[in-house]
Design a protein around this motif. Sequence first.
Motif, PDB file in Angstrom:
ATOM      1  N   ALA A 187     -34.011   9.776 -11.997  1.00 10.55           N
ATOM      2  CA  ALA A 187     -32.984   9.226 -11.113  1.00 10.55           C
ATOM      3  C   ALA A 187     -31.641   9.123 -11.828  1.00 10.55           C
ATOM      4  N   VAL A 188     -31.659   8.678 -13.082  1.00 10.50           N
ATOM      5  CA  VAL A 188     -30.421   8.571 -13.863  1.00 10.50           C
ATOM      6  C   VAL A 188     -29.794   9.948 -14.059  1.00 10.50           C
ATOM      7  N   ILE A 189     -30.597  10.927 -14.445  1.00 10.11           N
ATOM      8  CA  ILE A 189     -30.095  12.284 -14.692  1.00 10.11           C
ATOM      9  C   ILE A 189     -29.502  12.871 -13.417  1.00 10.11           C
ATOM     10  N   THR A 190     -30.219  12.740 -12.304  1.00  9.66           N
ATOM     11  CA  THR A 190     -29.738  13.286 -11.028  1.00  9.66           C
ATOM     12  C   THR A 190     -28.456  12.598 -10.585  1.00  9.66           C
ATOM     13  N   PHE A 191     -28.425  11.283 -10.681  1.00 10.48           N
ATOM     14  CA  PHE A 191     -27.230  10.524 -10.305  1.00 10.48           C
ATOM     15  C   PHE A 191     -26.019  10.982 -11.111  1.00 10.48           C
ATOM     16  N   GLU A 192     -26.187  11.124 -12.411  1.00  4.65           N
ATOM     17  CA  GLU A 192     -25.067  11.504 -13.270  1.00  4.65           C
ATOM     18  C   GLU A 192     -24.553  12.901 -12.944  1.00  4.65           C
ATOM     19  N   PHE A 193     -25.453  13.839 -12.726  1.00  5.12           N
ATOM     20  CA  PHE A 193     -25.031  15.205 -12.419  1.00  5.12           C
ATOM     21  C   PHE A 193     -24.325  15.292 -11.069  1.00  5.12           C
ATOM     22  N   ILE A 194     -24.808  14.537 -10.092  1.00  7.18           N
ATOM     23  CA  ILE A 194     -24.154  14.542  -8.774  1.00  7.18           C
ATOM     24  C   ILE A 194     -22.819  13.816  -8.838  1.00  7.18           C
ATOM     25  N   TRP A 195     -22.781  12.699  -9.522  1.00  6.57           N
ATOM     26  CA  TRP A 195     -21.567  11.876  -9.594  1.00  6.57           C
ATOM     27  C   TRP A 195     -20.423  12.600 -10.305  1.00  6.57           C
ATOM     28  N   THR A 196     -20.755  13.351 -11.344  1.00  8.91           N
ATOM     29  CA  THR A 196     -19.723  14.072 -12.090  1.00  8.91           C
ATOM     30  C   THR A 196     -19.351  15.407 -11.452  1.00  8.91           C
ATOM     31  N   GLY A 197     -20.118  15.852 -10.444  1.00  4.46           N
ATOM     32  CA  GLY A 197     -19.781  17.078  -9.730  1.00  4.46           C
ATOM     33  C   GLY A 197     -20.517  18.313 -10.196  1.00  4.46           C
ATOM     34  N   SER A 198     -21.493  18.159 -11.103  1.00  2.86           N
ATOM     35  CA  SER A 198     -22.256  19.320 -11.581  1.00  2.86           C
ATOM     36  C   SER A 198     -23.234  19.829 -10.530  1.00  2.86           C
ATOM     37  N   LEU A 199     -23.747  18.932  -9.715  1.00  2.00           N
ATOM     38  CA  LEU A 199     -24.682  19.257  -8.642  1.00  2.00           C
ATOM     39  C   LEU A 199     -24.164  18.636  -7.350  1.00  2.00           C
ATOM     40  N   TRP A 214     -25.082  26.394 -14.021  1.00  2.00           N
ATOM     41  CA  TRP A 214     -25.505  25.650 -12.825  1.00  2.00           C
ATOM     42  C   TRP A 214     -27.027  25.633 -12.711  1.00  2.00           C
ATOM     43  N   ILE A 215     -27.665  26.775 -12.948  1.00  3.29           N
ATOM     44  CA  ILE A 215     -29.131  26.855 -12.906  1.00  3.29           C
ATOM     45  C   ILE A 215     -29.737  25.941 -13.968  1.00  3.29           C
ATOM     46  N   SER A 216     -29.156  25.927 -15.163  1.00  2.00           N
ATOM     47  CA  SER A 216     -29.698  25.095 -16.252  1.00  2.00           C
ATOM     48  C   SER A 216     -29.632  23.614 -15.899  1.00  2.00           C
ATOM     49  N   ILE A 217     -28.556  23.197 -15.238  1.00  3.48           N
ATOM     50  CA  ILE A 217     -28.428  21.791 -14.826  1.00  3.48           C
ATOM     51  C   ILE A 217     -29.486  21.453 -13.780  1.00  3.48           C
ATOM     52  N   TRP A 218     -29.715  22.373 -12.840  1.00  3.72           N
ATOM     53  CA  TRP A 218     -30.780  22.175 -11.854  1.00  3.72           C
ATOM     54  C   TRP A 218     -32.140  22.051 -12.542  1.00  3.72           C
ATOM     55  N   MET A 219     -32.382  22.865 -13.575  1.00  2.00           N
ATOM     56  CA  MET A 219     -33.667  22.835 -14.263  1.00  2.00           C
ATOM     57  C   MET A 219     -33.901  21.498 -14.959  1.00  2.00           C
ATOM     58  N   VAL A 220     -32.840  20.913 -15.524  1.00  2.00           N
ATOM     59  CA  VAL A 220     -32.981  19.606 -16.167  1.00  2.00           C
ATOM     60  C   VAL A 220     -33.339  18.552 -15.119  1.00  2.00           C
ATOM     61  N   ALA A 221     -32.646  18.580 -13.970  1.00  2.00           N
ATOM     62  CA  ALA A 221     -32.908  17.593 -12.913  1.00  2.00           C
ATOM     63  C   ALA A 221     -34.283  17.805 -12.283  1.00  2.00           C
ATOM     64  N   LEU A 222     -34.586  19.046 -11.883  1.00  6.78           N
ATOM     65  CA  LEU A 222     -35.869  19.321 -11.226  1.00  6.78           C
ATOM     66  C   LEU A 222     -37.037  19.122 -12.186  1.00  6.78           C
ATOM     67  N   GLY A 223     -36.856  19.520 -13.428  1.00  4.95           N
ATOM     68  CA  GLY A 223     -37.912  19.318 -14.421  1.00  4.95           C
ATOM     69  C   GLY A 223     -38.206  17.850 -14.645  1.00  4.95           C
ATOM     70  N   SER A 224     -37.172  17.020 -14.579  1.00  4.98           N
ATOM     71  CA  SER A 224     -37.365  15.576 -14.753  1.00  4.98           C
ATOM     72  C   SER A 224     -38.153  14.980 -13.588  1.00  4.98           C
ATOM     73  N   TRP A 225     -37.862  15.448 -12.366  1.00  7.17           N
ATOM     74  CA  TRP A 225     -38.630  14.971 -11.208  1.00  7.17           C
ATOM     75  C   TRP A 225     -40.046  15.530 -11.224  1.00  7.17           C
ATOM     76  N   ALA A 226     -40.209  16.775 -11.677  1.00  6.47           N
ATOM     77  CA  ALA A 226     -41.548  17.359 -11.781  1.00  6.47           C
ATOM     78  C   ALA A 226     -42.400  16.563 -12.767  1.00  6.47           C
ATOM     79  N   LEU A 227     -41.763  16.055 -13.812  1.00  6.72           N
ATOM     80  CA  LEU A 227     -42.465  15.231 -14.793  1.00  6.72           C
ATOM     81  C   LEU A 227     -42.981  13.948 -14.153  1.00  6.72           C
TER      82      LEU A 227
END
Length: 269
Positions: A187-199, A214-227
């Motif tokens: 949640a923290v990772i996703t919030f930060e990426f959306i808030w700063t405009g990366s996603l 852009w793909i790498s940022i998605w992988m960090v967020a999606l991988g964190s939720w997959a975890l």
Amino acid sequence: LFTSIPRFSGAHHANAVEVLSMMVILISIFTFLALGIWLGASISYLAFLISIGRFIVARFRKEMASREPAEFVWLPMGILHGIIGTLIYIAARLRWTPVWMFEVGEEMTELGLIICAVLGIGGFLGPRLMGRQKLFIRPMKGNTLERIAFVRKKRMAIHFIAGLVLFSSFWLEGLEKRVLGFSLRAAVITFEFIWTGSLPFPPRTQGLHAKLLWISIWMVALGSWALALFPDQEKAMLHIIFIGGFSLMIFAVATVVVLSHCGEAARLE
């Protein structure tokens, strides 16, 4: 950090003593690990983190340095994750603490430090490389330096609170509340990426490097939720974060740095 901090702060670059001392520290970590002396490697790693912290503080304390971006709150947070995590790791291996704290220290050192660096440097640089940086000060009459400073401090406070939530997630993981810890981290990772405009939207900047970033940022967020969704497959999900996310991010940003510094920026398109 030795490259980006001087550039963003306007202070002087790393001098020969700083570069050589860092090389000695990194070589000592490798040497101790090769010899199986884990305590020496851990102490050298602490010296590595302290050296980076001193480097950052020295640059931003200079009168010539401009004010650092609000996202850079994550850098000292990352160093604290690394230092506290390493101290916990040492104490756990020496059996000074309960066994469950070993995992807390290990995860905080190996994952917490990198996440904070990505959210700090990546949260500032990523949107700019993709042409999606947000304007947090509304263009309106009456904007003053005081208002800009107030908004900046407010943003720094939000980043700091998010950093505390990230810090708590590692303790929850150690206390056998893994799903909750993983979910908070995602949640923290996703919030930060959306808030700063990366996603979530694709980059406006032309070039393969922006799409890969852009793909790498998605992988960090999606991988964190997959975890969080598949905690029993932790190692596989971490591969999504580290290989699909961090490694690809390093490749994309390094391509920009190398080509632009060599006067070949046109090739990025």
